[in-house]
Design an enzyme around this catalytic site. Sequence first.
Site, PDB file in Angstrom:
ATOM      1  N   LYS A 293      10.461  -1.964  -7.956  1.00 46.57           N
ATOM      2  CA  LYS A 293      10.146  -2.674  -6.565  1.00 46.57           C
ATOM      3  C   LYS A 293       9.691  -4.540  -7.399  1.00 46.57           C
ATOM      4  O   LYS A 293       9.980  -5.034  -6.934  1.00 46.57           O
ATOM      5  CB  LYS A 293       9.484  -2.283  -5.575  1.00 46.57           C
ATOM      6  CG  LYS A 293      10.513  -1.435  -5.024  1.00 46.57           C
ATOM      7  CD  LYS A 293       9.822  -0.968  -3.845  1.00 46.57           C
ATOM      8  CE  LYS A 293      10.905   0.063  -2.449  1.00 46.57           C
ATOM      9  NZ  LYS A 293      10.544   0.361  -1.566  1.00 46.57           N
ATOM     10  N   ASP A 329      12.473  -3.509   3.671  1.00 43.58           N
ATOM     11  CA  ASP A 329      11.935  -1.808   4.205  1.00 43.58           C
ATOM     12  C   ASP A 329      10.760  -2.532   5.475  1.00 43.58           C
ATOM     13  O   ASP A 329      11.148  -1.996   6.618  1.00 43.58           O
ATOM     14  CB  ASP A 329      10.922  -1.832   3.263  1.00 43.58           C
ATOM     15  CG  ASP A 329      11.270  -0.839   1.932  1.00 43.58           C
ATOM     16  OD1 ASP A 329      11.951  -0.255   1.870  1.00 43.58           O
ATOM     17  OD2 ASP A 329      11.253  -1.184   1.043  1.00 43.58           O
TER      18      ASP A 329
HETATM   19  P1  NAP Z   1       2.675   4.636  -2.453  1.00 46.67           P
HETATM   20  O1  NAP Z   1       2.575   3.212  -2.971  1.00 46.67           O
HETATM   21  O2  NAP Z   1       2.912   5.918  -3.585  1.00 46.67           O
HETATM   22  O3  NAP Z   1       1.437   5.113  -2.125  1.00 46.67           O
HETATM   23  C1  NAP Z   1       0.753   6.556  -1.263  1.00 46.67           C
HETATM   24  C2  NAP Z   1       0.081   6.043  -0.433  1.00 46.67           C
HETATM   25  O4  NAP Z   1      -0.371   7.354  -0.071  1.00 46.67           O
HETATM   26  C3  NAP Z   1      -1.331   5.466  -0.892  1.00 46.67           C
HETATM   27  O5  NAP Z   1      -2.492   4.877   0.172  1.00 46.67           O
HETATM   28  C4  NAP Z   1      -2.150   6.906  -1.327  1.00 46.67           C
HETATM   29  O6  NAP Z   1      -3.866   6.816  -1.058  1.00 46.67           O
HETATM   30  C5  NAP Z   1      -1.762   7.555  -0.329  1.00 46.67           C
HETATM   31  N1  NAP Z   1      -1.442   9.079  -1.040  1.00 46.67           N
HETATM   32  C6  NAP Z   1      -1.164   9.458  -2.129  1.00 46.67           C
HETATM   33  N2  NAP Z   1      -0.999  11.048  -2.021  1.00 46.67           N
HETATM   34  C7  NAP Z   1      -2.149  11.216  -1.485  1.00 46.67           C
HETATM   35  C8  NAP Z   1      -3.283  12.210  -0.830  1.00 46.67           C
HETATM   36  N3  NAP Z   1      -2.173  13.437  -1.399  1.00 46.67           N
HETATM   37  N4  NAP Z   1      -3.952  12.153   0.301  1.00 46.67           N
HETATM   38  C9  NAP Z   1      -4.283  10.913   0.923  1.00 46.67           C
HETATM   39  N5  NAP Z   1      -3.607   9.957   0.631  1.00 46.67           N
HETATM   40  C10 NAP Z   1      -2.355   9.964  -0.256  1.00 46.67           C
HETATM   41  O7  NAP Z   1       3.779   4.851  -1.846  1.00 46.67           O
HETATM   42  P2  NAP Z   1       4.676   4.305  -0.612  1.00 46.67           P
HETATM   43  O8  NAP Z   1       5.651   3.783  -2.080  1.00 46.67           O
HETATM   44  O9  NAP Z   1       3.734   3.381  -0.694  1.00 46.67           O
HETATM   45  O10 NAP Z   1       5.625   5.239  -0.298  1.00 46.67           O
HETATM   46  C11 NAP Z   1       4.746   6.107   0.676  1.00 46.67           C
HETATM   47  C12 NAP Z   1       5.827   7.374   1.369  1.00 46.67           C
HETATM   48  O11 NAP Z   1       5.952   6.446   2.640  1.00 46.67           O
HETATM   49  C13 NAP Z   1       6.643   7.808   0.932  1.00 46.67           C
HETATM   50  O12 NAP Z   1       6.200   8.887   0.950  1.00 46.67           O
HETATM   51  C14 NAP Z   1       7.485   7.641   0.930  1.00 46.67           C
HETATM   52  O13 NAP Z   1       8.998   8.235   0.689  1.00 46.67           O
HETATM   53  C15 NAP Z   1       7.815   7.207   2.198  1.00 46.67           C
HETATM   54  N6  NAP Z   1       8.688   5.805   2.512  1.00 46.67           N
HETATM   55  C16 NAP Z   1       9.511   6.108   3.205  1.00 46.67           C
HETATM   56  C17 NAP Z   1      10.586   4.642   3.600  1.00 46.67           C
HETATM   57  C18 NAP Z   1      11.665   5.198   4.571  1.00 46.67           C
HETATM   58  O14 NAP Z   1      12.458   4.360   4.636  1.00 46.67           O
HETATM   59  N7  NAP Z   1      11.736   5.819   5.490  1.00 46.67           N
HETATM   60  C19 NAP Z   1      10.566   4.037   2.635  1.00 46.67           C
HETATM   61  C20 NAP Z   1       9.547   3.804   1.698  1.00 46.67           C
HETATM   62  C21 NAP Z   1       8.480   4.743   1.585  1.00 46.67           C
HETATM   63  P3  NAP Z   1      -4.883   6.489  -2.518  1.00 46.67           P
HETATM   64  O15 NAP Z   1      -4.510   4.291  -2.547  1.00 46.67           O
HETATM   65  O16 NAP Z   1      -5.848   6.461  -2.717  1.00 46.67           O
HETATM   66  O17 NAP Z   1      -4.018   6.348  -3.569  1.00 46.67           O
END
Ligand code: NAP
Length: 500
Positions: A293, A329
């Site tokens: 991205k 998004d």
């Molecule tokens: P990311 O950049 O990896 O961000 C992950 C976030 O989640 C960080 O804030 C991280 O906290 C936190 N996190 C990860 N593991 C954790 C745990 N075990 N306990 C507590 N906090 C945790 O991921 P992202 O791209 O933002 O995506 C996040 C989620 O949204 C994913 O599940 C993704 O599939 C979903 N998503 C869905 C859509 C949709 O269209 N429905 C679109 C985009 C994303 P730290 O800062 O502490 O590491």
Amino acid sequence: MKICASIVEDSTEKVLASMNRAAGWADLLEIRLDHLEKPDLAALLNDPPRPVIVTNRLESEGGKFRGTESDRLAILEKALQFKPAMMDLELSAGERVIGEFTRKKDGTRLIISFHDFKGTPDLSVLEDLLKRIKDVRGDLAKIVTRVGTAEDLLRLKSLLDKAAAIEQPLAAFGMGRLGRFSRVLAPIWGSVLSYAAIGAGKEAAPGQMTGFEMRRLFKKSENLVEIRGQAKLFGVLGSPVGHSLSPVIHNSAFKHLDLDCFYVPVDIDEADLAADCVRALDFQGLSVTRPHKVAIMAGLDEIEAPAEALGAVNTVTRRDGKYIGSNTDWLGLIRTLEEQTTLQGKSVLLAGAGGAARAAVYGLVKAGADVTVTNRTPEKGRKLSSEFNVGFCPQEELKSADAEILINATPLGMASMTDLTPFPAELLKSNLIVMDMVYTPSETRLLREARRAGCRVVGGLSMLLNQAAFQFQAWTALPAPLDVMRAAAERALEEENDIS
Ligand code: NAP
């Protein structure tokens, strides 16, 4: 295009079991005799559940057969007596041997195969190979080369065009860095046969897709567009993207509107190479996901302001010869929430500080919501909140937080974390709207608890579909058939549950 299950097992019993399982989805079954110490040919070939391709591959051709060449050919000759539908003979076996098999084959069709493990030769060399295979009267040619550049892919495409012109059925695809991607493109370019693994970890060659992935992309009724060779290409760029729902969602829409377009997974882990391929193959649009991205931005001609502000592109559109980056998004999230309520002045508590959280905060602020961020790592949460000038709530203070809308923008609740939730149950009051960005499973622990508490719940699939609808509109200038896309996505998720 037919899908052939490559069966690589080390005992006759295991091959038989795999043949029966693969018969549910495969058109053909390839039995790799070279993986078997003592194959029981009668058991394997007498009454197969689907037509069989018999292959006994030498080590030098990527197989496991270690005996002499005459031993190898003797096994194939024995197999021929059972009249399998097809038999794979390497071009390197020589014209005399191929001639003998041609005389003895009695109904079996011969695949004459060629592998180049070092690279993709010049087109003139490839065309010469094709001609040699046609000259020895191969029923089907199979040419597999190592593909590492966009030029290699284009050469395979030209070779498939040539095969069509001289009416020589050909299966051609690659191995190596772009092997997986080439296996997705080959059927679109006219390759008559695709080889698929019977499951993850059972690949006969690196880059092979599983039968489930192949079938979902090419054979499911909602995707069964007549892929015309000139179809405009679209795709989801990321690594890995084998399980992405986006091909199902967009292809269902293309099919519904009878558009000559096809959407594929673009599973390339190097951003520069991905950008090269996208330009060389004239992709008209891309969804972009992890890990590209941010990296993809350097390879684009223009970036729209919101994507620039977010520092992330999830959509690429070819417009007037240029590749333009944008971000849907945040649009997808806002539309999803606005289907439930107005956002102006609403208090929103959002868990997460990654890319999805960033897009959400950007959109929510634009929509006039009053946002508070919470995050496992407080520094990251504080950084995000100060960048957008919104509130921050440490996790230990969550129980006493107050909000009208809760959003999970972390992976908590997904596959390996199904028992986790970002918000304590005490927070869940009946007047709240609770949204989870996670969409597999469709009901996460957060949504289950919220539903029980009487909240209005919104799953992540709606956001995924809404952001896809914005992409579809950017690419085609047509309104997206959202109901069709949702139905296709729900069916695909159900199927995934059925096989897992
Ligand atoms: P990311 O950049 O990896 O961000 C992950 C976030 O989640 C960080 O804030 C991280 O906290 C936190 N996190 C990860 N593991 C954790 C745990 N075990 N306990 C507590 N906090 C945790 O991921 P992202 O791209 O933002 O995506 C996040 C989620 O949204 C994913 O599940 C993704 O599939 C979903 N998503 C869905 C859509 C949709 O269209 N429905 C679109 C985009 C994303 P730290 O800062 O502490 O590491």
